[in-house]
Design a protein around this motif. Sequence first.
Motif, PDB file in Angstrom:
ATOM      1  N   THR A 130     -11.839   3.439   1.693  1.00  0.00           N
ATOM      2  CA  THR A 130     -10.386   3.309   1.790  1.00  0.00           C
ATOM      3  C   THR A 130      -9.978   2.034   2.515  1.00  0.00           C
ATOM      4  O   THR A 130      -9.007   1.380   2.138  1.00  0.00           O
ATOM      5  CB  THR A 130      -9.804   4.527   2.529  1.00  0.00           C
ATOM      6  OG1 THR A 130     -10.174   5.722   1.832  1.00  0.00           O
ATOM      7  CG2 THR A 130      -8.288   4.436   2.603  1.00  0.00           C
ATOM      8  N   SER A 131     -10.706   1.676   3.554  1.00  0.00           N
ATOM      9  CA  SER A 131     -10.389   0.478   4.344  1.00  0.00           C
ATOM     10  C   SER A 131     -11.543  -0.515   4.295  1.00  0.00           C
ATOM     11  O   SER A 131     -11.797  -1.232   5.274  1.00  0.00           O
ATOM     12  CB  SER A 131     -10.093   0.874   5.797  1.00  0.00           C
ATOM     13  OG  SER A 131      -9.011   1.785   5.878  1.00  0.00           O
ATOM     14  N   SER A 132     -12.221  -0.569   3.144  1.00  0.00           N
ATOM     15  CA  SER A 132     -13.433  -1.388   3.041  1.00  0.00           C
ATOM     16  C   SER A 132     -13.169  -2.863   3.329  1.00  0.00           C
ATOM     17  O   SER A 132     -14.052  -3.569   3.825  1.00  0.00           O
ATOM     18  CB  SER A 132     -14.045  -1.232   1.647  1.00  0.00           C
ATOM     19  OG  SER A 132     -13.124  -1.644   0.640  1.00  0.00           O
ATOM     20  N   SER A 174      -7.871   5.346   7.506  1.00  0.00           N
ATOM     21  CA  SER A 174      -8.633   5.967   6.426  1.00  0.00           C
ATOM     22  C   SER A 174      -8.337   7.449   6.267  1.00  0.00           C
ATOM     23  O   SER A 174      -8.581   8.025   5.200  1.00  0.00           O
ATOM     24  CB  SER A 174     -10.130   5.761   6.670  1.00  0.00           C
ATOM     25  OG  SER A 174     -10.442   4.385   6.764  1.00  0.00           O
TER      26      SER A 174
END
Length: 216
Positions: A130-132, A174
């Motif tokens: 999600t927050s890669s 996330s």
Amino acid sequence: MDWTRTFDSYCERTDFTYWSEPLNAVTNLAFILVAIVMWRRSDGAIPGRVLSAILFAIGIGSYLFHTHATVWAVLLDITPILMFSLTYIFLANRDYWGLPVWSSALGAAFYIPYSAGVGSLFGMVPFFETSSQYWPLPLLIFAYAVLLRDRWPTTSRNLALGASLLCVSLVFRSLDEPLCDVFPLGTHTAWHILNAAMLGWMIETWLRHRRAVLSP
């Protein structure tokens, strides 16, 4: 490209009206307030003022994204974040490592392919995807903290604290969608508040390092 295409990316948003994300929008004041505080604490140091100005722009850009939720607003949201990261890495290379300007700038530029490569790896891991695009940054800050622990132990500890705070804020970012059913307001507001505190702390870390170096 359709610059007006809209996004429904966060739990709080239920439609595409201007105030569909009121908490996500209003909590961007945290960036602006911290930016003002750090501007005043910079004692006229130009890099501190530059970082504070970019932090202020992060608050404005994020506010526009959480109210308009369009492609053009996304660019205004992510561009100041990238600018802050590149500027800080340049300053870290120059002032923490004592590198010349050209290699400090080259090292900062290398963050772009580094972030893309490492971010793609995080994108393959459940929850982290999600927050890669953000996870490579605390990893890099932790690396600087470890490598600087003998050279500048206080700065090293401060960097580690900043990276830890960023990790906590990313967890809240996330969790926004996964917890939407049980917490309809979402957790993105915690990301804003904690991330504002983290960015302010990173500026403070640079200011303290500068004062330590300049002190007789």
